[in-house]
Design an enzyme around this catalytic site. Sequence first.
Site, PDB file in Angstrom:
ATOM      1  N   HIS A 163       0.849  -1.196   0.000  1.00 21.17           N
ATOM      2  CA  HIS A 163       0.000   0.000   0.000  1.00 21.17           C
ATOM      3  C   HIS A 163       0.883   1.243   0.000  1.00 21.17           C
ATOM      4  CE1 HIS A 163      -3.470   2.482   0.653  1.00 21.17           C
ATOM      5  NE2 HIS A 163      -2.893   3.034   1.704  1.00 21.17           N
ATOM      6  N   ASP A 165       0.928   5.101  -0.164  1.00 23.12           N
ATOM      7  CA  ASP A 165       0.202   6.363  -0.106  1.00 23.12           C
ATOM      8  C   ASP A 165       0.939   7.430  -0.907  1.00 23.12           C
ATOM      9  OD1 ASP A 165      -1.960   5.767   1.746  1.00 23.12           O
ATOM     10  OD2 ASP A 165      -0.378   5.482   3.242  1.00 23.12           O
ATOM     11  N   ASP A 277      -7.879   1.286   1.961  1.00 25.05           N
ATOM     12  CA  ASP A 277      -7.573   2.275   3.007  1.00 25.05           C
ATOM     13  C   ASP A 277      -8.489   3.487   3.075  1.00 25.05           C
ATOM     14  OD1 ASP A 277      -6.101   2.906   5.260  1.00 25.05           O
ATOM     15  OD2 ASP A 277      -4.600   4.058   4.179  1.00 25.05           O
ATOM     16  N   ASP A 414       1.493  -1.303   4.485  1.00 22.49           N
ATOM     17  CA  ASP A 414       1.970  -0.034   3.936  1.00 22.49           C
ATOM     18  C   ASP A 414       3.439  -0.142   3.514  1.00 22.49           C
ATOM     19  OD1 ASP A 414      -0.487   0.768   4.750  1.00 22.49           O
ATOM     20  OD2 ASP A 414       0.190   2.249   6.212  1.00 22.49           O
ATOM     21  N   HIS A 558      -6.527   9.429  -0.347  1.00 22.21           N
ATOM     22  CA  HIS A 558      -7.250   9.364   0.929  1.00 22.21           C
ATOM     23  C   HIS A 558      -6.473   9.932   2.123  1.00 22.21           C
ATOM     24  CE1 HIS A 558      -5.208   5.421   0.378  1.00 22.21           C
ATOM     25  NE2 HIS A 558      -4.861   5.631   1.628  1.00 22.21           N
TER      26      HIS A 558
END
Length: 1146
Positions: A163, A165, A277, A414, A558
């Site tokens: 994941h 971000d 997420d 993550d 997000h």
Amino acid sequence: MKRGRVLAVVVGGVFCLAVMSLYRMLETMQGAEPVHGRDIAHRQMDEDLFHLQQKIDRLERLLIDNNHLVARLRDSLLHRQSPVGGANNSSDSIHIRAGPLPGCRLAEELKDGADGVQLLDVYDLLPFDNLDGGVWKQGFDIKYHGDEWAEQPLELFLVPHSHNDPGWLKTFDGYYHDQTRHILDNMLVKLEEDSRRKMIWAEVSYFSKWWSEIDGQKRALVKRLVEAGQLELVTGGWVMADEANSHYFALLDQLMEGHQWLQTHLGVKPSSGWAIDPFGHSPSMTYLLKGAGLRNMVVQRVHYAVKKHFAQQQTLEFLWRQSWDSSSSSDIMCHMMPFYSYDVPHTCGPNPAICCQFDFHRLPGGRVFCPWKIPPQPITDQNIKERALVLLDQYRQKSRLFRSSVLLVPLGDDFRYVESREWDAQFNNYQKLFDYFDQHPELHIKARFGTLADYFAALHRRLSTTGTALPTLRGDFFTYADRDDHYWSGYFTSRPFYKRLDRTLESTLRAAEILFSITLAEMRRFRGDGRLVEGFPAREHFQRLTAGRRSLGLFQHHDAVTGTARDPVVIDYGTRLFHAILDLRQVLQSSAHWLLLLDKSQYHHDQSNPFLQTDEVISAQDALPQKMTLVLSDEPRSLVVFNPTEQLRTSVISVVVDSPDAHVVVAETHQPMASQISAVWAEPGRVSAEAFQLSFIAELPPLSLVVYHVTKAPPGSTPRARYSVHRHGNPLSIQSEHFQVSALKGSEVNTPLSLSNKHLQIWSSPETGLLQKVRLQSGLVHQVQIQFLWYGTRSSAHKDKSGAYLFLPGEEGPQPYSSSEPPLVRVTRGPVFSDITSCFKHFTHTVRLFHLDGHAGKSLELSNMVDIRSEVNRELVMRLVSDVNSGNRFYSDLNGFQMQQRRTLEKLPLQANFYPMSSSSFLQDSKSRLTLLSAQSQAVASLRSGELEVVLDRRLQQDDNRGLGQGVTDNKLTASLYHLLLEERQGVAQEVGGASVEHLSLLAHLDSLSLCHPPIPMVAPSDNQLPKLRPFLPLRSSLPCDIHLLNLRMLEDPQEAGSPSQEVALLLHRKGFDCSSAPSPLPSCSWSAHEEVDLEELLAPLRFRSLRRSGLTLLRDHDEPGSAHQQRHVARLRPMEIYAFRVQID
Ligand SMILES: [Zn+2]
């Protein structure tokens, strides 16, 4: 009505004639048998047939036109038959339900069909008791016998994921350099080593950046891995978007940007969605995914009580259907992950202490460990049997929560798989376990690495062979709670300054896209050879558009629009938004420049000194826009206004000038405009002597550029606003050289302040200036009070307090806003607008009435300027208190795309009853509806019947333990803007029970459109040597009221990267609207119950050389094969649906 009938008969006659001629023609054609052996006759006949064909085509077109004419006539008859406006409000009509709004039939029908699971009902049912479920804390004990898989073996797909971000604790670039590029580099090496290994990747923003840095050999390897099914690009959006605050324009735009990139560079089209997420999930997103061609999706962050219920019912896999859809066409298969998180401890099965032992990245000696204190062990010959059985037990328990024996187990977290060692640890140890399962058929498990595509293919196979049906579900997954009473409703408002900036960029981007696309089409037509005008920086502008799309796209992440990133990351996002706005303004300015020139040869582009400039300056990423002062003289100064909406609109345009007297005329006709000069307030009680606000009423045709001339006028010739000021208990006097400013005197200080226009009268408190009552044209007076309140956070007795994500208000609840100093209240009265401004310590609030005759004068404009930087752990709320008897129900929008019913439930804590609102919310009873339209996203709630409140800003000193590691204290002077619309409802027998689907009224739609897409003024230099400008009107008439031109988005040239092509994406959204009342006054646009729409007629006189219906993200292989309909440019547009077409504008 009589005239209408006669016309209908005439048109009917034309129609019959047309049919008869067509029939005769066909007869003639059939009679013409071919004669063999004679070439000349043959050719002659070919020609005849060709001509015939042409005639038939023409007739066919004529027939369609007739159909449209008849349809329109029918509509207009319906309009005349029905009572419109305040008429026919007799007592009879209360009992006998008046017919629905004509032309509203289709939207009305969609109310039917409430099959399947309705989430609102689930909420009514659930006790929200948060019982301790044992090892699966938020769940229950899962039992199985062991023989459940004897016939249908457990088929397990372990899906490796990382994941990433695009900004959170570090900036996008920071993460990329430190982690992401290494993950992707290693992925190439490690997947190539063993063809059984798999990986999924979601964020195209990262993937495309990495792609731009790798060589041809690596690119070829990526393509091989994708083709072999080892690497799957999931969702394919620019980011994994937030689903609460994002507007559907931006949601779709970032999906399009990602999908277009994937098609161009990898030739792939995503089929599975992956949203693990985002903090709650919206059906608007699923609508877009389905429309883009995705068939399946995975979601994770859903309220733990809902997860538990779904697990008990075995409904964690379902077909997610749009609330308004009476068919199954919007259904998409959705898998909801059952447990607390997407990390390894919460994905292998219900027991995190055990699952953590199968996260081999946490092997002893590494940087991460298991908080449950039992570390993983490397798999060896000695422990493999024991380890395999322990893991199998978790898999089996998890499998019992689903209807099929195909099981999805994600493997990641993550920023995982950064180092080569981690790849080896996970893949090698799991491969040993899988091999062990293979060698022991008595365990009835087939386990392997997989992608989502692998999993869903197996799932569909299994469901169909076993004849298992999945339930359908309607509704959304807000408001999310991950544990206890920790509801994630804080982020609906966190960093409101940037939530507003997001929407400013969004409207600027849309305006620039549309104007640029039209400009290129006009240039090609102007030159006649399909080429562009030399000197026009089309390629540079296209790159600005692309960069703008990507900045807006990145911000939908997000942790971006949500306001949940660290301070330096917020500044990084803000800087990107700010630069994008400046760049896109250049596209607007030079496109408008070329379109407006009477003599096109006078066009030249000078980037450092543009001919047109927007009249607003933004000086920094965290600064509010400031109007620049236009210097006026006796020579006319050209002011250009772009109307980015597809509707003819009456708008009040305000600019700041250096003279208290100014004259505005339409440049072409010299027609003077009704105008008003108002004071510019340097301070709440001080009038500027140098700057004045000039406001005038502009009539702006759809998508037009209108040129006005502004000149200095003789003293006293322009109507000036008059002011009265008041400060309770502390009178003040304000001096102004140019304006009449009086103080309230005597009994005036206790008399409600009142303003009115043709449609409304309002009363405000003389003490606070805040709204109290509204009277409608019908004479009905409604209580609509505006109040401001504070929320605090929990006392120190609690471990947890409000932060960027969570709203955990203090036990005392909301407290009325009070200030030691009474507010300064200013009343403005003028011919163009009147308003009341209240200047409090923490905010300035204005309620404004525009003196417009049309429907645009029906709503009140509310605006706030908020500054809570002096506060500690406080949140400021604006509340409307009305006499609308709404009970515990209200409606809020989901991403500006649809309205969702909300129920305020007493069994839930206060913070659970706050919902996201991107653009609108309303309360209603059988007689009236109160709609609040907003220009930015924020939290909304209706805590008591008749009340609606929005959270304006929040300042929180502490972290709320969700990983961010800081509070939210970077507050700024923040603007928020609303329209308030009070409408009477007619002929509504009663509130439809259950989870009724409701839509905004037509007027609310139009109002929202003008609020979100304001006109864009641009000024030319003051120079009398200027070339002559003429207005530009691309459309003959407004689009129907319910058809929204979502975008006209230039596509990239497939042959020349970074350049505009000849094709644009035409995106239309047909809005569903409320049928229970007729709009009054009638808007100038029309509406119809008919689904068939002639697109060329819609956008006439623009013409299409080609038009192909496409998937929502414009992937080429979505295109429908050319049907007869498309040749004639007629499309079926159903209410609520978005349609995408690839078009070439002639
Ligand atoms: Zn994330």
